[in-house]
Design a protein around this motif. Structure first.
Motif, PDB file in Angstrom:
ATOM      1  N   ASP A  64      10.677  90.164  58.154  1.00 37.97           N
ATOM      2  CA  ASP A  64      12.061  89.741  58.337  1.00 37.97           C
ATOM      3  C   ASP A  64      12.394  89.352  59.773  1.00 37.97           C
ATOM      4  OD1 ASP A  64      13.014  89.921  55.716  1.00 37.97           O
ATOM      5  OD2 ASP A  64      13.314  92.085  55.890  1.00 37.97           O
ATOM      6  N   ILE A  65      11.407  89.328  60.643  1.00 34.37           N
ATOM      7  CA  ILE A  65      11.692  88.956  62.036  1.00 34.37           C
ATOM      8  C   ILE A  65      12.423  87.617  62.132  1.00 34.37           C
ATOM      9  CG2 ILE A  65      10.585  88.204  64.191  1.00 34.37           C
ATOM     10  CD1 ILE A  65       8.692  90.558  63.927  1.00 34.37           C
ATOM     11  N   PRO A  66      12.034  86.577  61.387  1.00 33.85           N
ATOM     12  CA  PRO A  66      12.787  85.311  61.494  1.00 33.85           C
ATOM     13  C   PRO A  66      14.247  85.425  61.061  1.00 33.85           C
ATOM     14  CG  PRO A  66      10.640  84.943  60.475  1.00 33.85           C
ATOM     15  CD  PRO A  66      10.838  86.421  60.535  1.00 33.85           C
ATOM     16  N   ALA A  94       6.012  91.864  72.918  1.00 39.11           N
ATOM     17  CA  ALA A  94       7.101  91.039  73.429  1.00 39.11           C
ATOM     18  C   ALA A  94       8.307  91.106  72.500  1.00 39.11           C
ATOM     19  CB  ALA A  94       6.638  89.596  73.585  1.00 39.11           C
ATOM     20  N   ARG A  95       9.476  90.831  73.062  1.00 43.60           N
ATOM     21  CA  ARG A  95      10.700  90.919  72.276  1.00 43.60           C
ATOM     22  C   ARG A  95      10.649  89.938  71.115  1.00 43.60           C
ATOM     23  NH1 ARG A  95      14.887  90.878  76.608  1.00 43.60           N
ATOM     24  NH2 ARG A  95      16.404  90.892  74.911  1.00 43.60           N
ATOM     25  N   VAL A  96      11.240  90.343  70.004  1.00 49.40           N
ATOM     26  CA  VAL A  96      11.184  89.537  68.780  1.00 49.40           C
ATOM     27  C   VAL A  96      12.412  88.655  68.614  1.00 49.40           C
ATOM     28  CG1 VAL A  96       9.648  91.118  67.565  1.00 49.40           C
ATOM     29  CG2 VAL A  96      12.122  91.467  67.414  1.00 49.40           C
ATOM     30  N   THR A  97      13.418  88.854  69.424  1.00 48.61           N
ATOM     31  CA  THR A  97      14.527  87.903  69.537  1.00 48.61           C
ATOM     32  C   THR A  97      14.675  87.555  71.012  1.00 48.61           C
ATOM     33  OG1 THR A  97      16.034  89.796  69.566  1.00 48.61           O
ATOM     34  CG2 THR A  97      15.856  88.591  67.500  1.00 48.61           C
ATOM     35  N   PRO A  98      15.014  86.319  71.324  1.00 48.45           N
ATOM     36  CA  PRO A  98      15.188  85.961  72.743  1.00 48.45           C
ATOM     37  C   PRO A  98      16.393  86.691  73.339  1.00 48.45           C
ATOM     38  CG  PRO A  98      14.955  84.011  71.348  1.00 48.45           C
ATOM     39  CD  PRO A  98      15.170  85.166  70.434  1.00 48.45           C
ATOM     40  N   VAL A  99      16.496  86.637  74.649  1.00 45.71           N
ATOM     41  CA  VAL A  99      17.685  87.172  75.309  1.00 45.71           C
ATOM     42  C   VAL A  99      18.898  86.377  74.841  1.00 45.71           C
ATOM     43  CG1 VAL A  99      18.800  87.623  77.506  1.00 45.71           C
ATOM     44  CG2 VAL A  99      16.328  87.845  77.311  1.00 45.71           C
ATOM     45  N   GLY A 100      19.963  87.062  74.489  1.00 47.52           N
ATOM     46  CA  GLY A 100      21.117  86.401  73.893  1.00 47.52           C
ATOM     47  C   GLY A 100      22.063  85.761  74.872  1.00 47.52           C
TER      48      GLY A 100
END
Length: 354
Positions: A82-84, A135-141
């Motif tokens: 579900d990462i995407p 590494a982070r799985v969502t970019p910095v917001g």
């Protein structure tokens, strides 16, 4: 809580004029009045260790052996699938004035808090990778270039996912930083010039905004030899008009939440961790699960809750979307108003007007 040395405590005696809202609260415990804000900066003498502040023993050899046999530190493949779908919706920061509180979630425990005319960063981690985890799985917001001038930084504790040296190097060295007792030297060695260390229940003030350092159920460690050499905790930020934001940092569930709520009544928004909780037998003492975060909101008497510490770094074994699903279910089960759960996507913002 153990008393500090006389040289430490005599300079932080309670104020003769208590917070009137605390005095009026029927839930107020027999605490002394809120302490007068300490003068910013200055060097203080701290104990060599804060082991006596632990609310549960650190893992011993038996727990380590069990973890080696049956523990898991990453989700199964289906839990990573579900990462995407992790919510990521960066948007421009809202415009605010000195009477408005706004929060923007950059990811993990990093928030851009606009309060009392100040821009405050909490546990800023803008790096793609931290030591000891993928590494982070969502970019910095929130893009660093999109930040307004940073007026202050608050740090909850020294773990790498909350205290990130590469991010802090981006800040001017005159940026005021508010840190737990024992952590000031780390910043001074990096040439920060406005460092304020606080013990639990102490406060400082900047631009009319009050910064209170409050307890948490956690611990500290950054190297092989510094376990619990600095303190850990959360922050209550109070604007001149009384609006309050509580940033919990990293914490397990416990009685501190009701004590914080009683001593700082009228919390408008609680930023609470909901992730990194599985396996439960291993992490229960130091990380809330989603249901406990909802209970903490009730204990605090907070009007709203914004979840954090999930969906950014894969730190434990629960499926990546599970914290969000469970916190929504727990919120509904508690019959709390849906609009008061600020379950933001990474990069999302909300504005509070009282």
């Amino acid at each position: 809580m153990t008393q500090q040395s006389e040289s430490t405590t005599t300079t932080s005696s309670p104020a003769p004029n208590a917070d009137p809202r605390a005095a009026a609260s029927p839930l107020a415990p027999p605490f002394p009045p809120l302490a007068e804000p300490r003068p910013p900066g200055g060097r203080r003498v701290w104990p060599r260790t804060f082991h006596d502040r632990l609310t549960a023993p650190l893992s011993g050899l038996r727990a380590m052996a069990r973890f080696a046999r049956e523990g898991a530190i990453r989700p199964r493949p289906e839990g990573l699938a579900d990462i995407p779908r992790l919510p990521f919706a960066p948007a421009p920061l809202p415009r605010v004035d000195a009477r408005t509180v706004a929060v923007s979630w950059a990811g993990h425990a990093s928030w851009v808090v606009r309060i009392g005319g100040l821009t405050v960063l909490t546990d800023p981690v803008w790096s793609r990778r931290i030591i000891g985890t993928p590494a982070r799985v969502t970019p910095v917001g929130v893009a660093w270039s999109a930040l307004p001038p940073v007026d202050a930084v608050v740090i909850s504790h020294n773990h790498y996912d909350h205290l990130d040296a590469p991010t802090l190097r981006r800040l001017p060295r005159h940026t005021p930083v508010f840190v737990p007792a024992g952590l000031g030297g780390w910043f001074r060695r990096r040439r920060f010039t406005r460092v304020t260390e606080l013990d639990w229940w102490e406060a400082a003030e900047l631009g009319g905004v009050r910064f209170d350092f409050v307890p948490a159920h956690h611990w500290s460690k950054r190297t092989l030899t510094d376990t619990c050499r600095s303190l850990w905790g959360g922050w209550v930020l109070t604007a001149p008009d009384g609006q309050r934001v509580y940033f919990a940092g990293d914490t397990g569930y416990g009685h501190w939440f009701s004590r914080i709520g009683a001593r700082y009544p009228g919390i408008d928004l609680a930023l609470l961790p909901i992730g990194a909780y599985d396996p439960r037998w291993w992490l229960k003492d130091v990380h809330c699960d989603p249901e406990e975060a909802v209970r903490a909101t009730l204990d605090l008497g907070a009007r709203r809750m914004a979840p954090m510490h999930w969906g950014t770094f894969v730190l434990s074994a629960e499926p990546v979307l599970e914290p969000l699903i469970r916190v929504r279910a727990a919120w509904k089960q508690a019959a709390l108003a849906r609009e008061n759960l600020w379950d933001l996507p990474v990069g999302g913002s909300r504005v509070l007007t009282c």
